[in-house]
Design a protein around this motif. Sequence first.
Motif, PDB file in Angstrom:
ATOM      1  N   PRO A   1     -30.951  18.531   6.117  1.00  0.00           N
ATOM      2  CA  PRO A   1     -31.092  18.431   7.612  1.00  0.00           C
ATOM      3  C   PRO A   1     -30.903  16.825   8.086  1.00  0.00           C
ATOM      4  O   PRO A   1     -30.434  16.685   8.942  1.00  0.00           O
ATOM      5  CB  PRO A   1     -32.719  18.724   7.821  1.00  0.00           C
ATOM      6  N   GLN A   2     -31.052  15.893   7.393  1.00  0.00           N
ATOM      7  CA  GLN A   2     -31.189  14.716   7.421  1.00  0.00           C
ATOM      8  C   GLN A   2     -29.697  14.072   6.966  1.00  0.00           C
ATOM      9  O   GLN A   2     -29.421  12.825   7.280  1.00  0.00           O
ATOM     10  CB  GLN A   2     -32.094  13.838   6.773  1.00  0.00           C
ATOM     11  N   GLY A   3     -28.975  14.822   6.072  1.00  0.00           N
ATOM     12  CA  GLY A   3     -27.626  14.385   5.708  1.00  0.00           C
ATOM     13  C   GLY A   3     -27.671  13.208   4.919  1.00  0.00           C
ATOM     14  O   GLY A   3     -26.675  12.626   4.758  1.00  0.00           O
ATOM     15  N   ARG A   4     -28.769  13.161   4.034  1.00  0.00           N
ATOM     16  CA  ARG A   4     -28.985  12.110   3.153  1.00  0.00           C
ATOM     17  C   ARG A   4     -29.135  12.378   1.575  1.00  0.00           C
ATOM     18  O   ARG A   4     -29.653  13.531   1.334  1.00  0.00           O
ATOM     19  CB  ARG A   4     -30.121  11.267   3.503  1.00  0.00           C
ATOM     20  N   VAL A   5     -28.491  11.634   0.810  1.00  0.00           N
ATOM     21  CA  VAL A   5     -28.922  11.824  -0.646  1.00  0.00           C
ATOM     22  C   VAL A   5     -29.398  10.512  -1.221  1.00  0.00           C
ATOM     23  O   VAL A   5     -28.989   9.371  -0.852  1.00  0.00           O
ATOM     24  CB  VAL A   5     -27.375  11.992  -1.430  1.00  0.00           C
ATOM     25  N   THR A   6     -30.375  10.703  -1.800  1.00  0.00           N
ATOM     26  CA  THR A   6     -31.381   9.629  -2.304  1.00  0.00           C
ATOM     27  C   THR A   6     -31.663   9.560  -3.903  1.00  0.00           C
ATOM     28  O   THR A   6     -31.853  10.400  -4.397  1.00  0.00           O
ATOM     29  CB  THR A   6     -32.903   9.302  -1.525  1.00  0.00           C
ATOM     30  N   ASP A   7     -31.144   8.296  -4.370  1.00  0.00           N
ATOM     31  CA  ASP A   7     -31.357   8.139  -5.923  1.00  0.00           C
ATOM     32  C   ASP A   7     -32.644   7.459  -6.089  1.00  0.00           C
ATOM     33  O   ASP A   7     -32.687   6.133  -5.631  1.00  0.00           O
ATOM     34  CB  ASP A   7     -30.101   7.743  -6.478  1.00  0.00           C
TER      35      ASP A   7
ATOM     36  N   TYR B   1     -25.951   8.303   3.410  1.00  0.00           N
ATOM     37  CA  TYR B   1     -25.857   9.276   4.541  1.00  0.00           C
ATOM     38  C   TYR B   1     -24.446   9.762   4.846  1.00  0.00           C
ATOM     39  O   TYR B   1     -23.910   9.830   5.656  1.00  0.00           O
ATOM     40  CB  TYR B   1     -26.341   8.923   5.977  1.00  0.00           C
ATOM     41  N   LYS B   2     -24.066  10.583   3.559  1.00  0.00           N
ATOM     42  CA  LYS B   2     -22.771  11.312   3.812  1.00  0.00           C
ATOM     43  C   LYS B   2     -22.847  12.504   2.710  1.00  0.00           C
ATOM     44  O   LYS B   2     -22.053  12.542   1.925  1.00  0.00           O
ATOM     45  CB  LYS B   2     -21.685  10.426   2.989  1.00  0.00           C
ATOM     46  N   ILE B   3     -23.798  13.364   2.830  1.00  0.00           N
ATOM     47  CA  ILE B   3     -24.126  14.596   2.013  1.00  0.00           C
ATOM     48  C   ILE B   3     -22.890  15.534   1.991  1.00  0.00           C
ATOM     49  O   ILE B   3     -22.701  16.025   0.640  1.00  0.00           O
ATOM     50  CB  ILE B   3     -25.498  15.165   2.318  1.00  0.00           C
ATOM     51  N   GLU B   4     -22.183  15.509   2.881  1.00  0.00           N
ATOM     52  CA  GLU B   4     -20.936  16.589   2.750  1.00  0.00           C
ATOM     53  C   GLU B   4     -20.098  15.972   1.799  1.00  0.00           C
ATOM     54  O   GLU B   4     -19.463  16.795   1.084  1.00  0.00           O
ATOM     55  CB  GLU B   4     -20.452  16.917   4.179  1.00  0.00           C
ATOM     56  N   ALA B   5     -19.766  14.746   2.087  1.00  0.00           N
ATOM     57  CA  ALA B   5     -18.610  14.166   1.384  1.00  0.00           C
ATOM     58  C   ALA B   5     -19.246  14.502  -0.237  1.00  0.00           C
ATOM     59  O   ALA B   5     -18.527  14.451  -1.365  1.00  0.00           O
ATOM     60  CB  ALA B   5     -18.260  12.944   1.612  1.00  0.00           C
TER      61      ALA B   5
ATOM     62  N   ILE C   1     -18.665  11.218  -5.567  1.00  0.00           N
ATOM     63  CA  ILE C   1     -19.911  10.590  -6.001  1.00  0.00           C
ATOM     64  C   ILE C   1     -19.464   9.126  -6.461  1.00  0.00           C
ATOM     65  O   ILE C   1     -20.453   8.626  -7.248  1.00  0.00           O
ATOM     66  CB  ILE C   1     -20.643  11.349  -6.868  1.00  0.00           C
ATOM     67  N   ASP C   2     -18.393   8.543  -6.389  1.00  0.00           N
ATOM     68  CA  ASP C   2     -18.374   7.333  -6.975  1.00  0.00           C
ATOM     69  C   ASP C   2     -19.083   6.254  -6.682  1.00  0.00           C
ATOM     70  O   ASP C   2     -19.503   5.532  -7.353  1.00  0.00           O
ATOM     71  CB  ASP C   2     -16.758   6.737  -6.663  1.00  0.00           C
ATOM     72  N   GLU C   3     -19.289   6.199  -5.209  1.00  0.00           N
ATOM     73  CA  GLU C   3     -20.337   4.977  -4.887  1.00  0.00           C
ATOM     74  C   GLU C   3     -21.783   5.200  -5.662  1.00  0.00           C
ATOM     75  O   GLU C   3     -22.368   4.091  -5.918  1.00  0.00           O
ATOM     76  CB  GLU C   3     -20.450   5.299  -3.293  1.00  0.00           C
ATOM     77  N   LEU C   4     -22.177   6.583  -5.774  1.00  0.00           N
ATOM     78  CA  LEU C   4     -23.635   6.685  -6.561  1.00  0.00           C
ATOM     79  C   LEU C   4     -23.458   6.166  -7.745  1.00  0.00           C
ATOM     80  O   LEU C   4     -24.345   5.460  -8.220  1.00  0.00           O
ATOM     81  CB  LEU C   4     -24.232   8.096  -6.474  1.00  0.00           C
ATOM     82  N   LEU C   5     -22.208   6.638  -8.543  1.00  0.00           N
ATOM     83  CA  LEU C   5     -22.152   6.225 -10.040  1.00  0.00           C
ATOM     84  C   LEU C   5     -22.024   4.834 -10.082  1.00  0.00           C
ATOM     85  O   LEU C   5     -22.498   4.290 -11.202  1.00  0.00           O
ATOM     86  CB  LEU C   5     -21.014   7.309 -10.604  1.00  0.00           C
ATOM     87  N   ALA C   6     -21.216   4.081  -9.253  1.00  0.00           N
ATOM     88  CA  ALA C   6     -20.982   2.856  -9.364  1.00  0.00           C
ATOM     89  C   ALA C   6     -22.300   2.038  -9.351  1.00  0.00           C
ATOM     90  O   ALA C   6     -22.570   1.019  -9.869  1.00  0.00           O
ATOM     91  CB  ALA C   6     -20.135   2.272  -8.572  1.00  0.00           C
ATOM     92  N   ALA C   7     -23.167   2.534  -8.185  1.00  0.00           N
ATOM     93  CA  ALA C   7     -24.414   1.682  -8.165  1.00  0.00           C
ATOM     94  C   ALA C   7     -25.270   1.780  -9.398  1.00  0.00           C
ATOM     95  O   ALA C   7     -25.859   1.003  -9.650  1.00  0.00           O
ATOM     96  CB  ALA C   7     -25.101   2.469  -6.840  1.00  0.00           C
ATOM     97  N   LEU C   8     -25.256   3.154  -9.834  1.00  0.00           N
ATOM     98  CA  LEU C   8     -26.124   3.170 -11.290  1.00  0.00           C
ATOM     99  C   LEU C   8     -25.493   2.189 -12.539  1.00  0.00           C
ATOM    100  O   LEU C   8     -26.527   1.619 -12.869  1.00  0.00           O
ATOM    101  CB  LEU C   8     -26.095   4.587 -11.747  1.00  0.00           C
TER     102      LEU C   8
END
Length: 360
Positions: free
Chosen positions: A313-319, A327-331, A337-344
């Motif tokens: 509903p909020q269009g967000r993914v939180t690690d 805020y790019k849940i569809e992508a 998911i490169d941005e998520l993996l790189a941040a980790l």
Amino acid sequence: MNQSIRDKLEQLTGRLDELGRMLASSETTQDMDEFRRLSCEYAEIGPVVALYQTWRQAESDLSSALEMLADPEMKELAEAEVTAVKERLPQIEEDLQKRLLPKDANDDRNVFLEVRAGTGGEESALFAGNLFRMYTRYAERQRWQVEVISASVSDLGGYREVIARIIGNGVYSRLKFESGAHRVQRVPDTETQGRIHTSACTVAVMPEADALEEVQINSADLRIDTYRASGAGGQHINKTDSAVRITHLPTGIVVECQDDRSQHKNKAQALSVLAARIRDVQEREQHANIASTRRDLVGSGDRSERIRTYNFPQGRVTDHRINLTLYKIEAIMDGDIDELLAALVAEYQADQLAMLAESE
């Protein structure tokens, strides 16, 4: 730069020269296994030494610029050079320290990816399907190969469980922080009153063992059952006992495989998955036995740990491990998911650097 780091870099520089001479030797080229081993080491050390040479050149440029400050005619140019070099040096030093961090021996391995539905019934199974598609799409972007080992499809087309082998360069290094509980918040397709439901799935990412010999499996510890596979596959798949179920009695680990029409191939695949699971259990037990005074910023990898929330509903993914919200849940659900993996990875490296600094 710390003297101990400089000493290490000088050692690597000497080792690179030594490797160059060994690779040029006719004796080495006659032994292809040794030649490949030395070539891999050369390729691994080369970029580190090249970056060290860049750092040494920057240090030399800084020294020259400081000397020029005494010359009135060159002072303005020298000041600009000093500023530029001082801005570059910290980043070069940080990059060097990262390259010197202990490398995970599993980083270059293929993986077995397991996605299982958890709390939430049919909605959880649908989300498991969404997650598996997310990883599959990411694998396609990386030009990795995905082989489904086994799958249990739910009534609405999701997955109660799906196991896949992902083959490619550096697969484990990119996906190793994905193990854990993934939570979804959304209005399910099965919901008639528009209420938001929360459900969860678990993801396990395990490095593939190079060979079964890496994990000691006693055949006496195995119970192997064969049965007729279910699902699509025509007449043959329902008339022969091609599906295989292997139970590892000491650990209670059970692996099933029915994807192939050949019982022999299904058994080989099941043994590979079993070896990876046993190896994963052994490594997690080993890590648990090592006393650590620092919090692992990227999580313990425990399967029950909630690592990420997907709020539709909020269009967000939180690690939750690194407090990162995108805020790019569809992508992301489409495999971006490169941005998520790189941040980790960046957070993990920062933690390692902090530990390195404390130990010096």
